[in-house]
Every structure is written in C-alpha cells, then in structure tokens.
Design an enzyme around this catalytic site. Structure first.
Site, PDB file in Angstrom:
ATOM      1  CD  GLN A  21     121.720 -38.265 -17.588  1.00  0.00           C
ATOM      2  OE1 GLN A  21     120.598 -37.798 -17.729  1.00  0.00           O
ATOM      3  NE2 GLN A  21     121.999 -39.523 -17.881  1.00  0.00           N
ATOM      4  CG  HIS A 122     116.831 -35.207 -15.494  1.00  0.00           C
ATOM      5  ND1 HIS A 122     116.173 -35.438 -16.682  1.00  0.00           N
ATOM      6  CD2 HIS A 122     117.444 -36.363 -15.197  1.00  0.00           C
ATOM      7  CE1 HIS A 122     116.384 -36.687 -17.082  1.00  0.00           C
ATOM      8  NE2 HIS A 122     117.166 -37.274 -16.202  1.00  0.00           N
ATOM      9  CG  ASN A 166     113.331 -37.109 -15.700  1.00  0.00           C
ATOM     10  OD1 ASN A 166     112.683 -37.342 -16.702  1.00  0.00           O
ATOM     11  ND2 ASN A 166     114.325 -37.901 -15.296  1.00  0.00           N
ATOM     12  CD  GLU A 167     113.239 -41.554 -15.517  1.00  0.00           C
ATOM     13  OE1 GLU A 167     114.157 -41.976 -14.801  1.00  0.00           O
ATOM     14  OE2 GLU A 167     113.098 -41.920 -16.699  1.00  0.00           O
ATOM     15  CD  GLU A 352     114.489 -39.573 -20.036  1.00  0.00           C
ATOM     16  OE1 GLU A 352     115.027 -40.674 -19.771  1.00  0.00           O
ATOM     17  OE2 GLU A 352     114.518 -38.602 -19.264  1.00  0.00           O
ATOM     18  CD1 TRP A 400     118.787 -41.733 -22.648  1.00  0.00           C
ATOM     19  CD2 TRP A 400     117.914 -39.737 -22.100  1.00  0.00           C
ATOM     20  NE1 TRP A 400     119.614 -41.162 -21.736  1.00  0.00           N
ATOM     21  CE2 TRP A 400     119.111 -39.936 -21.385  1.00  0.00           C
ATOM     22  CE3 TRP A 400     117.204 -38.546 -21.920  1.00  0.00           C
ATOM     23  CZ2 TRP A 400     119.598 -38.978 -20.488  1.00  0.00           C
ATOM     24  CZ3 TRP A 400     117.705 -37.606 -21.032  1.00  0.00           C
ATOM     25  CH2 TRP A 400     118.885 -37.823 -20.320  1.00  0.00           C
ATOM     26  CD  GLU A 407     122.236 -44.235 -17.826  1.00  0.00           C
ATOM     27  OE1 GLU A 407     122.040 -43.212 -18.504  1.00  0.00           O
ATOM     28  OE2 GLU A 407     121.340 -44.811 -17.207  1.00  0.00           O
ATOM     29  CD1 TRP A 408     121.424 -41.235 -14.768  1.00  0.00           C
ATOM     30  CD2 TRP A 408     122.145 -39.501 -13.546  1.00  0.00           C
ATOM     31  NE1 TRP A 408     120.704 -40.124 -15.129  1.00  0.00           N
ATOM     32  CE2 TRP A 408     121.108 -39.052 -14.399  1.00  0.00           C
ATOM     33  CE3 TRP A 408     122.738 -38.564 -12.679  1.00  0.00           C
ATOM     34  CZ2 TRP A 408     120.681 -37.729 -14.431  1.00  0.00           C
ATOM     35  CZ3 TRP A 408     122.305 -37.247 -12.706  1.00  0.00           C
ATOM     36  CH2 TRP A 408     121.296 -36.849 -13.566  1.00  0.00           C
TER      37      TRP A 408
END
Ligand code: BGC
Length: 450
Positions: A21, A122, A166-167, A352, A400, A407-408
């Site tokens: 990112q 990530h 992450n996530e 985050e 965050w 943002e992806w």
C-alpha cells in the site's frame, strides 16, 4: 468533574501501514512480483487503474517517513514485509537487498525511539507461489514458515513484536470467494481451503518462532461484530452465521483448535473434512492477538445473501465513512468483551482502527481539516479507554494509517491517513487528525477529554 482518559503507563501508541500500500518500487533491487503486482496490472481490477508501482514511494523515502512518525510522537510503528522482496520466488533463494531494506527501516525506527512491529504477511503473496497454487496448496504453510524464519534470523535481534498473518478473512473472502482482491478467484470450494491453509501457515510460523525467537509473536484478525436486525429467530441465526464466517472461522482454529459448526452449514458440500492433526498446527500459543476494528454490521436473513444467506442492513441517520462503513464505536467495546469471553484473557493490541473520509485538496501552506476523522478517532479511543477500565487487557493502539495510501482495489481515492499524500509530488501534509493524535500520545490519552 471531567472524566480522565489517561491510559495505563505502559500503553503503546502507534500507527500502521502495509508494504504494497505504501512502498512503491515493487520490483526494485531484485524483488519478485507479488500477486498484488499482477492483479493491479490486470485491466479492470483496480479503481481508476491505480496500482502500487509508486504508491507513497516509501521504499525510497522511508527515512523522511520515520521523521513524520517522530513528529507524531509514535512509540511504535507497525509495517509489513513484502515476502517477494526477501524471497523473489517465495522459497529458496534469499534476496539480501530485500532483507537489507527492512533492516535499514528497523534501524531508522530504533534510532528515533520507535519500536518496530513487523507483520509477515499483509496480502502480497509472491506470484511464483501463486503459480504453485498459492494458499490452496498445503505446502503454503511450510513456505510461509521458511520465509518467516529468514526474517526472524535477520531481524529478531531488533524486532520485539511479530505478527504472522494480517486479516485472513479479507484474503479469503476478497481473494478466493468474491474475486475483488488478489488473486481474484471466485470459488466457494476454494475459500475454506485457503482460509485453513492461512491458519496452518500462521501456526507453522509461530512454531518456527518458538525454536529461535526471543520476543513476542501473534496474529492479526479483523473482527466485525454482527448484530441482528430484529428479534426474529431467522435474523438471529443469520447473524450467527455471518459472525462464524467472518470472525470465528479464523480466531477459532488459531485459539481454540476447532471450527464453529455454522461453517459446514454455510459452505455445504464445499466444506472439507480437514485432518484432525491440522488443528495441532493451527492452535499454537500466541503472545498476543492483534485486532483490527473498523465497523459493525447489522444482519438480516436473506436467501440471496452470499455465502451466509445473510445480508447487511444499512443503518439510517448515522455517519458512514467513504468506504460506506458505519461509525459505531460501541462495536469496539463489544468486540473486546466477546474476545475475552470466548478466547480468554490474552494480551490484545488494536493493530488497526481508522476511517476514510473525504479530504479537500491541499494548497501550499494549508492544513488538511478532517474533523470527521478526529471525531472517529476520539470516539473509538474513549470507548477503548472504558474497555480497559472494564478489565480488557489491551496493551496498545495503532491508527490506520500513518499515510494516505493505496486502498487496494479501491485505489488512492479512499484516504485513511493521518498525513495527506499528494501523489503527484509525494508531498506529505499533516492533517488536523495528526495534530490531534500527537496530543493524545503526548498526554497518554488525557487529551481525549477536551
Ligand atoms: C487492512 C488494510 C486496509 C484497511 C482499510 C484493513 O482491512 O488491513 O490494509 O487498508 O483495512 O480498509
């Protein structure tokens, strides 16, 4: 008398980013391509045809960015390592220049009194591993442990807090079920396999860390609490399915060594019978858990709702962010309490929390006024303070994000930063929220009262 919002003396204040990112230069110095590099250059996948080739140019400007962190008074900085910089093919040959970048970053942080907090994954899987099946391949757990061990060897002398994944929910829901994120697959059959292998990989890295590591390691989940839209039994059941799918599907195998029964109901014949022995690997003792909290969802039964036969009921007359997420700070308290009740009294970090809001373009000498972001942060931090007073063991908070960033697949238009980034010039400008957050840090939360 006004209430005091002073946090515990050893509370850690930080901010977070991730490699793809912000870094830019994704192929520099011998790095291999990642699945995000591929995905972002696949026509039609990214808003506005944005991509991470330059992003915030952090790979070249990291020294300046560390000075921005210092200006905020950050005590810790959470970043992620791009696997394909370190192992261009994902396994095997180490690219020392890639390792060196993170080593220099860690040194710069420590020289400025900022604790590095490193996330190993990530979302930017090396493309070479995707060619071997990516997270659908059971070997991915061993690939990840190999890569993690390279990083532990290089940086564990200076990095005292590591996270594995992450996530994982976003990786599988966006990447394997809905196709909105890399690698862009759409398969109900693949999603649970990818999810399971991610948790095996996390466990394998933790196991490797126990052999050599000297500090702490954990895993990061995005938890989105679910609330039923009505008292109807069908809405309550839909809410439980949505919760099992998004939250328990990942935290349960990691922390309880099992899956909740709703997953079989949700996935039907696509739900595999996983070998019992896998849960020994997924269920490793962690030193902490990172929780990313952004929003909640209110849920109703919906036969068309995929994959849980549930859908979100958008709430009226409340603030939504630019990503259409309801601002609901009470959800943070509920999440923390739920977590403690279900998984025990583990040390937690909010790894985050933040919001995308429209920020006006910046003219020379301007301050970026972002009152909605300040309100968002203030509300969540006040609730966090109450949760700690109520006995939840939260040891730190990471906003965050440090910088506006990619943002992806939504591209650069959604701005989450404390610092505004002008992508044409790479100029960083503090937003009013940066000043607000600096005051919170300086006063250890006391500044939240005013
Ligand atoms: C992710 C970040 C992302 C943020 C805002 C989290 O899901 O970890 O990479 O930018 O939320 O969407």
């Amino acid at each position: 008398m006004t209430r005091s919002y002073r946090f515990p003396d050893d509370f850690i204040w930080g901010a977070a980013t991730s490699a793809y990112q912000i870094e830019g230069s994704p192929l520099a110095d011998g790095a291999g391509p990642s699945i995000w590099q591929r995905f972002a250059h696949t026509p039609g996948m990214m808003a506005n045809d944005d991509h991470g080739d330059i992003a915030c140019d952090h790979y070249r400007r990291y020294q300046d960015d560390v000075q921005l962190m210092r200006a905020l008074g950050l005590q810790s900085y959470r970043f992620s390592v791009a696997w394909a910089r370190v192992l261009p093919e994902g396994t095997g040959r180490i690219n020392q220049k890639g390792v060196d970048f993170y080593s220099r970053l860690v040194d710069a942080l420590l020289e400025n009194g900022i604790e590095p907090n490193a996330t190993l994954f990530h979302w930017d899987l090396p493309a070479a591993l995707d060619d071997r099946g990516g997270w659908l391949n059971r070997d991915s757990a061993h690939w990840f442990a190999e890569y993690a061990s390279v990083m532990f060897k290089a940086l564990d002398d200076r990095v005292r807090r590591w996270s594995t994944i992450n996530e994982p929910w976003v990786v599988t829901d966006g990447g394997y079920l809905l196709g909105k994120l890399a690698p862009g697959h759409r398969s109900k059959y693949e999603a649970p396999i990818a999810a399971h292998n991610l948790m095996r990989a996390s466990g394998a890295a933790i196991e490797a860390y126990r052999a050599t590591g000297r500090h702490e390691i954990g895993v990061v989940f995005n938890i989105e609490p679910k609330y039923p839209a009505s008292k109807k039994p069908e809405d309550i059941a839909a809410t439980q399915r949505a919760h099992a799918y998004m939250n328990e599907q990942f935290a349960d195998p990691a922390l309880l060594g099992s899956y909740p029964p709703e997953l079989k109901e949700i996935f039907g014949e696509a739900w595999p019978d996983f070998p019992a022995d896998d849960f020994r690997l997924t269920n490793q003792a962690v030193d902490f858990v990172g929780i990313n909290y952004y929003t909640r969802s209110v849920v109703k039964h919906d036969d068309e709702g995929y994959p849980c036969r549930a859908s979100r009921v958008r709430q009226a007359n409340v603030t939504h962010t630019e990503t259409d997420w309801e601002v609901y700070e009470q959800g943070l308290a509920d999440t923390l309490m739920w977590f403690k009740q279900r998984y025990g009294d583990l040390p937690l970090y909010i790894t985050e929390n933040g919001a995308a809001f429209y920020d006006p373009p910046v003219a020379e000498g301007d301050v970026v006024d972002d009152p909605l972001r300040i309100t968002y942060l203030r509300k969540h931090l006040r609730v966090l303070h109450q949760s700690i007073e109520a006995g939840v063991n939260v040891k730190g908070y990471y906003a965050w994000s440090l910088l506006d960033n990619l943002e992806w697949s939504l591209g650069f238009a959604k701005r989450f930063g404390l610092y505004h980034v002008d992508y044409a010039t790479q100029k960083r400008t503090p937003k009013a929220s940066a000043k607000f957050y600096a005051k919170v840090i300086e006063t250890n939360g006391e500044g939240l009262g005013g």
